[in-house]
Motif scaffolding. Structure first.
Motif, PDB file in Angstrom:
ATOM      1  N   GLY A  10       0.666  -1.151  -0.043  1.00  0.00           N
ATOM      2  CA  GLY A  10      -0.057  -0.001  -0.019  1.00  0.00           C
ATOM      3  C   GLY A  10       0.828   1.032   0.034  1.00  0.00           C
ATOM      4  O   GLY A  10       1.990   1.487  -0.682  1.00  0.00           O
ATOM      5  N   GLY A  12       2.806   2.531   2.089  1.00  0.00           N
ATOM      6  CA  GLY A  12       4.110   2.383   2.609  1.00  0.00           C
ATOM      7  C   GLY A  12       4.525   3.609   3.616  1.00  0.00           C
ATOM      8  O   GLY A  12       5.938   3.761   3.583  1.00  0.00           O
ATOM      9  N   LYS A 180      -1.249   3.736  13.198  1.00  0.00           N
ATOM     10  CA  LYS A 180      -0.006   3.932  12.371  1.00  0.00           C
ATOM     11  C   LYS A 180       0.982   4.918  13.272  1.00  0.00           C
ATOM     12  O   LYS A 180       2.053   4.508  12.983  1.00  0.00           O
ATOM     13  N   GLU A 183       2.410   2.680  15.236  1.00  0.00           N
ATOM     14  CA  GLU A 183       2.989   1.692  14.611  1.00  0.00           C
ATOM     15  C   GLU A 183       4.620   1.748  14.047  1.00  0.00           C
ATOM     16  O   GLU A 183       5.400   1.066  14.134  1.00  0.00           O
TER      17      GLU A 183
HETATM   18  C1  GAR Z   1      -0.279  -0.852   8.383  1.00  0.00           C
HETATM   19  O1  GAR Z   1      -1.221  -0.630   9.442  1.00  0.00           O
HETATM   20  C2  GAR Z   1       0.169  -2.623   8.641  1.00  0.00           C
HETATM   21  O2  GAR Z   1      -0.003  -3.001  10.063  1.00  0.00           O
HETATM   22  C3  GAR Z   1      -1.313  -3.039   7.999  1.00  0.00           C
HETATM   23  O3  GAR Z   1      -1.553  -2.475   6.787  1.00  0.00           O
HETATM   24  C4  GAR Z   1      -1.158  -1.099   7.128  1.00  0.00           C
HETATM   25  C5  GAR Z   1       0.015  -0.428   5.986  1.00  0.00           C
HETATM   26  O4  GAR Z   1       0.262   0.765   6.104  1.00  0.00           O
HETATM   27  N1  GAR Z   1      -1.090  -4.628   7.526  1.00  0.00           N
HETATM   28  C6  GAR Z   1      -2.079  -5.288   7.802  1.00  0.00           C
HETATM   29  O5  GAR Z   1      -3.358  -4.924   7.840  1.00  0.00           O
HETATM   30  C7  GAR Z   1      -1.789  -6.612   7.443  1.00  0.00           C
HETATM   31  N2  GAR Z   1      -2.829  -7.792   7.778  1.00  0.00           N
HETATM   32  P1  GAR Z   1       1.470   1.549   5.557  1.00  0.00           P
HETATM   33  O6  GAR Z   1       1.385   1.213   4.051  1.00  0.00           O
HETATM   34  O7  GAR Z   1       1.090   3.166   5.351  1.00  0.00           O
HETATM   35  O8  GAR Z   1       2.624   1.211   5.996  1.00  0.00           O
END
Ligand code: GAR
Length: 209
Positions: A10, A12, A180, A183
Motif C-alpha cells: 500500500g 508504505g 499507525k 506503529e
Molecule cells: C499497516 O497498518 C499494517 O499494520 C497493515 O497495513 C498498514 C500498512 O500501512 N497491515 C495489515 O493490515 C496486514 N494484515 P502503510 O502502507 O502506510 O505502511
C-alpha cells in the motif's frame, strides 16, 4: 549492519519510517530492497531513497507456492537469505503492509527471520481487516503488534505490542491513522533491537507483550 528487505502492498508509511531511520548513521540497518505484490504507491519512497524495488505479482503464477518461490528468489537476489543462523548473516524480511498471506514454503525458507506488523493487539483481530473488525466488535481498545511470521495467519510469536484506546464514533481511517502513529516508531525500534541482538527471533519462542 543488518540487511533488510521490506515487503509492502500500500502507501508504505511504515516503509517510509524505516527509510527515514536509516538516514541516521547510528541506526544499524540497511534497507537493501523493497518488494511488492502490486504496483504499490509506497514503492516511490524506496525509489526516492535510491533503494531497489521489485514487484512479483501472484497473477503471473498458477500456484501460490510458485509465487512464493519467485518472491523468495527476488529477496535472495538482494542479499537476504533468511532462515536459521545469526541474523547478521541471514538478514531480515519485514512485511510492512503486505496484504497477502505468504505461502508455507516461503515462510519455512525465511523463518524465523521474517516479521510482520499488524494493526491490532494480537491474538485479537487477525487478518486483513483488523481495524474494521475491532470497530465492528465494539472493542474499547486495539493497537499494533509486531510478530514473527509462522505458517498461520497472524499467529506467530509476538515481539512487541502497543495499545490504542478507541474513541466513540471514530471512523476506520481515523483509528487506523492513530494506530499507525504508534506503529511506525514501534516497527523502527523493533528492527533496531533485532539488529543489535537485543531481540533474538525464534519461530516457536514465547510471546512477549
Ligand atoms: C499497516 O497498518 C499494517 O499494520 C497493515 O497495513 C498498514 C500498512 O500501512 N497491515 C495489515 O493490515 C496486514 N494484515 P502503510 O502502507 O502506510 O505502511
Amino acid at each position: 549492519m543488518l540487511d533488510v528487505v521490506v515487503l509492502i502492498s500500500g502507501s508504505g508509511s511504515n516503509l517510509r519510517a524505516l527509510l527515514d531511520a536509516t538516514r541516521d548513521p547510528a541506526y544499524p540497518v540497511r534497507i537493501v530492497g523493497v518488494g511488492s505484490d502490486t504496483d504499490a504507491p509506497g514503492l516511490r519512497h524506496a525509489q526516492e531513497a535510491g533503494v531497489p524495488v521489485f514487484v512479483v505479482r501472484p497473477r503471473d503464477f498458477d500456484r501460490r507456492e510458485a509465487w512464493g518461490e519467485a518472491l523468495a528468489a527476488a529477496i535472495r537476489a538482494h542479499g537476504v537469505s533468511g532462515g536459521p543462523g545469526p541474523v547478521d548473516r541471514t538478514g531480515l524480511v519485514v512485511s510492512a503492509g503486505l496484504m497477502r498471506i505468504l505461502p508455507a514454503g516461503f515462510v519455512a525458507a525465511f523463518s524465523p527471520h521474517l516479521i510482520n506488523t499488524h494493526p491490532a493487539l494480537l491474538p485479537s483481530f487477525p487478518g486483513a481487516r483488523a481495524v474494521r473488525d475491532a470497530l465492528a466488535a465494539g472493542a474499547r481498545e486495539t493497537g499494533v503488534s509486531v510478530h514473527v511470521i509462522d505458517e498461520g495467519v497472524d499467529t506467530g510469536p509476538v515481539l512487541r505490542r502497543a495499545r490504542v484506546e478507541i474513541r466513540p464514533g471514530e471512523s476506520e481511517p481515523e483509528l487506523h491513522e492513530r494506530i499507525k502513529q504508534l506503529e511506525r516508531p514501534l516497527l523502527v525500534d523493533t528492527v533496531r533491537r533485532i539488529a543489535e541482538g537485543e531481540l533474538v527471533l525464534d519461530a516457536t519462542g514465547p510471546s512477549v507483550s
